[in-house]
Design a protein around this motif. Sequence first.
Motif, PDB file in Angstrom:
ATOM      1  N   LEU A 660       0.724  -1.426   0.036  1.00  0.00           N
ATOM      2  CA  LEU A 660       0.069  -0.227  -0.015  1.00  0.00           C
ATOM      3  C   LEU A 660       0.956   1.385   0.066  1.00  0.00           C
ATOM      4  O   LEU A 660       2.130   1.441   0.042  1.00  0.00           O
ATOM      5  CB  LEU A 660      -0.929   0.033   1.146  1.00  0.00           C
ATOM      6  CG  LEU A 660      -1.890  -1.211   1.271  1.00  0.00           C
ATOM      7  CD1 LEU A 660      -2.748  -1.164   2.638  1.00  0.00           C
ATOM      8  CD2 LEU A 660      -2.817  -0.981   0.369  1.00  0.00           C
ATOM      9  N   THR A 663      -0.993   7.442  -1.022  1.00  0.00           N
ATOM     10  CA  THR A 663      -1.609   7.906  -1.948  1.00  0.00           C
ATOM     11  C   THR A 663      -2.189   6.704  -2.860  1.00  0.00           C
ATOM     12  O   THR A 663      -2.064   5.697  -2.570  1.00  0.00           O
ATOM     13  CB  THR A 663      -0.711   8.914  -2.915  1.00  0.00           C
ATOM     14  OG1 THR A 663      -1.654   9.643  -3.915  1.00  0.00           O
ATOM     15  CG2 THR A 663       0.493   8.124  -3.665  1.00  0.00           C
ATOM     16  N   THR A 664      -2.950   7.143  -4.179  1.00  0.00           N
ATOM     17  CA  THR A 664      -3.403   6.333  -4.928  1.00  0.00           C
ATOM     18  C   THR A 664      -3.024   6.221  -6.502  1.00  0.00           C
ATOM     19  O   THR A 664      -2.695   7.378  -6.742  1.00  0.00           O
ATOM     20  CB  THR A 664      -5.047   6.293  -4.775  1.00  0.00           C
ATOM     21  OG1 THR A 664      -5.358   7.442  -5.195  1.00  0.00           O
ATOM     22  CG2 THR A 664      -5.404   5.831  -3.343  1.00  0.00           C
ATOM     23  N   THR A 666      -3.587   5.220 -10.814  1.00  0.00           N
ATOM     24  CA  THR A 666      -4.463   4.459 -11.615  1.00  0.00           C
ATOM     25  C   THR A 666      -3.694   3.987 -12.858  1.00  0.00           C
ATOM     26  O   THR A 666      -2.572   4.684 -13.112  1.00  0.00           O
ATOM     27  CB  THR A 666      -5.745   5.174 -11.998  1.00  0.00           C
ATOM     28  OG1 THR A 666      -5.219   6.377 -12.747  1.00  0.00           O
ATOM     29  CG2 THR A 666      -6.688   5.362 -11.002  1.00  0.00           C
ATOM     30  N   GLY A 692      -4.020  10.532  -6.020  1.00  0.00           N
ATOM     31  CA  GLY A 692      -4.092  10.857  -4.475  1.00  0.00           C
ATOM     32  C   GLY A 692      -3.689  12.344  -4.161  1.00  0.00           C
ATOM     33  O   GLY A 692      -3.514  13.108  -5.194  1.00  0.00           O
ATOM     34  N   ASP A 698       4.941   4.499  -7.527  1.00  0.00           N
ATOM     35  CA  ASP A 698       4.202   3.438  -7.684  1.00  0.00           C
ATOM     36  C   ASP A 698       5.013   2.446  -8.563  1.00  0.00           C
ATOM     37  O   ASP A 698       5.689   2.691  -9.445  1.00  0.00           O
ATOM     38  CB  ASP A 698       3.075   3.904  -8.876  1.00  0.00           C
ATOM     39  CG  ASP A 698       2.060   2.463  -9.010  1.00  0.00           C
ATOM     40  OD1 ASP A 698       1.739   1.782  -8.027  1.00  0.00           O
ATOM     41  OD2 ASP A 698       1.219   2.571  -9.916  1.00  0.00           O
TER      42      ASP A 698
END
Length: 786
Positions: A660, A663-664, A666, A692, A698
């Motif tokens: 994890l 932040t996120t 895609t 995020g 990432d």
Amino acid sequence: MRHRIRDLVRRGHIIGVRARHAPVIAAVLAVALALAMSASAMTKTSASASGKPAYLDPKSPIQARVNDLLGRMTLPEKIGQMVQIETTQVTDTTNACTSQGGFNLPNPVCEQKIFVDNNVGSILAGGTDIPIDTTGQGGVGNTGLDWATEYNIMQSYAMQHSRLHIPVIFGVDAVHGFGHPYQAPLFPQSIGMGATWDPAAAKAGGEVTGNALRATGWNWDFAPVQDLARDNRWGRTYETWAEEPALSAALGAANVQGLQSGGGNGLKVTATIKHFAGYSESINGYPATASHYLLTDVLRDQMHFQGVVISDYQDVTALQTAYHIAADLPGAIAAAVNAGVDMSMQVANPDQWQAAILQDVDTGKISRARIDQAVRRILTLKFQLGLFDQPCVADPAKPCVDANAANSAVTAGRDQTLKAARESITLLRNENNALPLPAGAKVVVTGPSADSMTNQLGGWSVSWQGVAGAGHVCCMGPDNQIPPGTTVLGGIRAADPAAVYAPDQASAVAAAPNTSAYVVAVGEKAYAEGLGDNPAPALAPDQQALITALEATGKPVIVVVIAGRPVGLGPAEKANAVLMAYQGSTEAGTAVADTLFGKVNPAGKLPISWPSDAPAVGADFNGTAPSPLGDQPKFFDQLPSTASGAGNAYNPLYPFGYGLSYTTFTHTNLAVTPKISRNGTATATFTVTNTGTRAGTDIVPVYVAQPVSSVVVPPQRLAGFARVTLDAGRSQVVRVTFPASTLAESAPDINASGPPSVMPGNYVLQLNKNGTTPYAVDISMPFTIS
């Protein structure tokens, strides 16, 4: 994996061995080696324009130097090049030269016996070999200067007193930095480096280690371990990079490049890719050490390896004493040498080695041509490493290496260590954004690994089984040689001086009324092979009880796992947050604190599947139901089968590639080369967007599925990966290329023995969702191989 090792070989890297007390075989590769020369060229001797023998002329080509030296050597001198003896035989405090008294200053009687009488060409510093203070000033010993001084004395004696002045090559296990000198900064163990998915970090680790080794003269490193970590019950899991060949190969190749870089025109370092093949197993009932098929047919003929093959610790002798495929030592030596072993890590009794192999030559069990072939490879390695061109060769009054500069080199690189530790931290759970901790949080730190450099470093740190305090019966470092660094408690206190330390469960629970959050550091003690094997690795009962008690207070509990492998978490599975810090280096405490307080956004992803820890087997016929500890290895549960029992399928708590972030991200716009040849390269492109509110990195694993295959393969195979750092709201188009050979398979039959090949047909490139459900495909794109 075979094609991945071949890639390393083609780059001119090294394949190699060694595990303390574990019988293994491996290979050591230096650089491409040309063997196409006539018999007369192999024995011809000459002198340079200066009148010196050609082999002592630095301006002569290496092969000319090898030819000249080989032609001057007697059979006993050649045989001596094929054996490696432990350094404590040389530093024996008695004249028996049998490793009495430890790693002292060299004993001249033993130097004469080993280097001159028996012509020994290589010395090993074993896992527990720690040099005494060599300054005479009452130091604790085991500094860079001490290692360099020991090297200078032994190397100078060997060259000055041997007939042909052939230098000795000195080897040591430096598996996560130069682990022996206690002042050296140590990197995360390799499984933690695997979590970085960062070849640049692996290369930097190699460079730091190589610089330290080169400065001390101990320039043969028995690392990296390229075994694949597919069963976390194994005590050497932490020494491996990953369970997937593509990730392991990428990091291993980068690490070797780093190790072997530098040196200029001076001394260079050689890496060792170990363990080839089958580790310590007999295959089809036959030990790998004596397998001509593995060491010659596969390694030499199919993989085109041209370097040196060395046995593991006493493994040649083990053919007689453990495996019983030879009646005596001459029989064991003949089996190994004829199979393809060039050098035996014999450790002791070089006189017995000489007598036994001379007997083999006299009886025709080993040919002189095979002896010359092995010695040619060993001498080539020595010339390539610059051993014949050290200052002490041209002028015996000069030291071989500058011992006064060794401490500086050995203690350098702490910033690179910290960087790697930060990148390795893997966030496994973060319920309701428990992390990062808010400013002003009242933190209580507890747990057995909160202030333990021993637990934080793991094995092969100062000594074989780790730093003092690991609780083993032997083989740990001295009490006065604890490496400098920062523990979890030290890192948290540096970030938050108000943090409170609770040394036990009672004081931790009592602190609950004034606590915003608990940080509990748990995991494993240091260990190495043998003592680290565990049928069900898990947090100890007292650690689980501590976590349960803290959770009962109702306050947030952040669990920091410091371990060399995935472990059963018990109640920690339901903690507010779980960080995997691995055995994360001398600087792991700072890295953990930086992550807890949000200075660093965690980006690590698991390089190995994390087994489930269910209290009982799941429901009948539910293949993916969680399993109790001991249902390993999880990797092989990915292979298709007709099994139907509960928990028989791939059912990890956390799958490979999971981790994890704060932040996120895609992934969109996936495309791949639609059609490639079996010898071609595929390119995948996709867009990564940080959706995020803060910057982050990432890691994107790129998988390939094969709907129909000639042999059984997992539902997904890692083909490549990307590491992308983006500010909040930013996007980047990413390109990942991989050769079709990444997908090579063994020939489709049980008795397959040929090289792997790529099967033509349909494939699917896949990017997964970052979740705990295995094979959860996010986006995919088909392609074909013709």
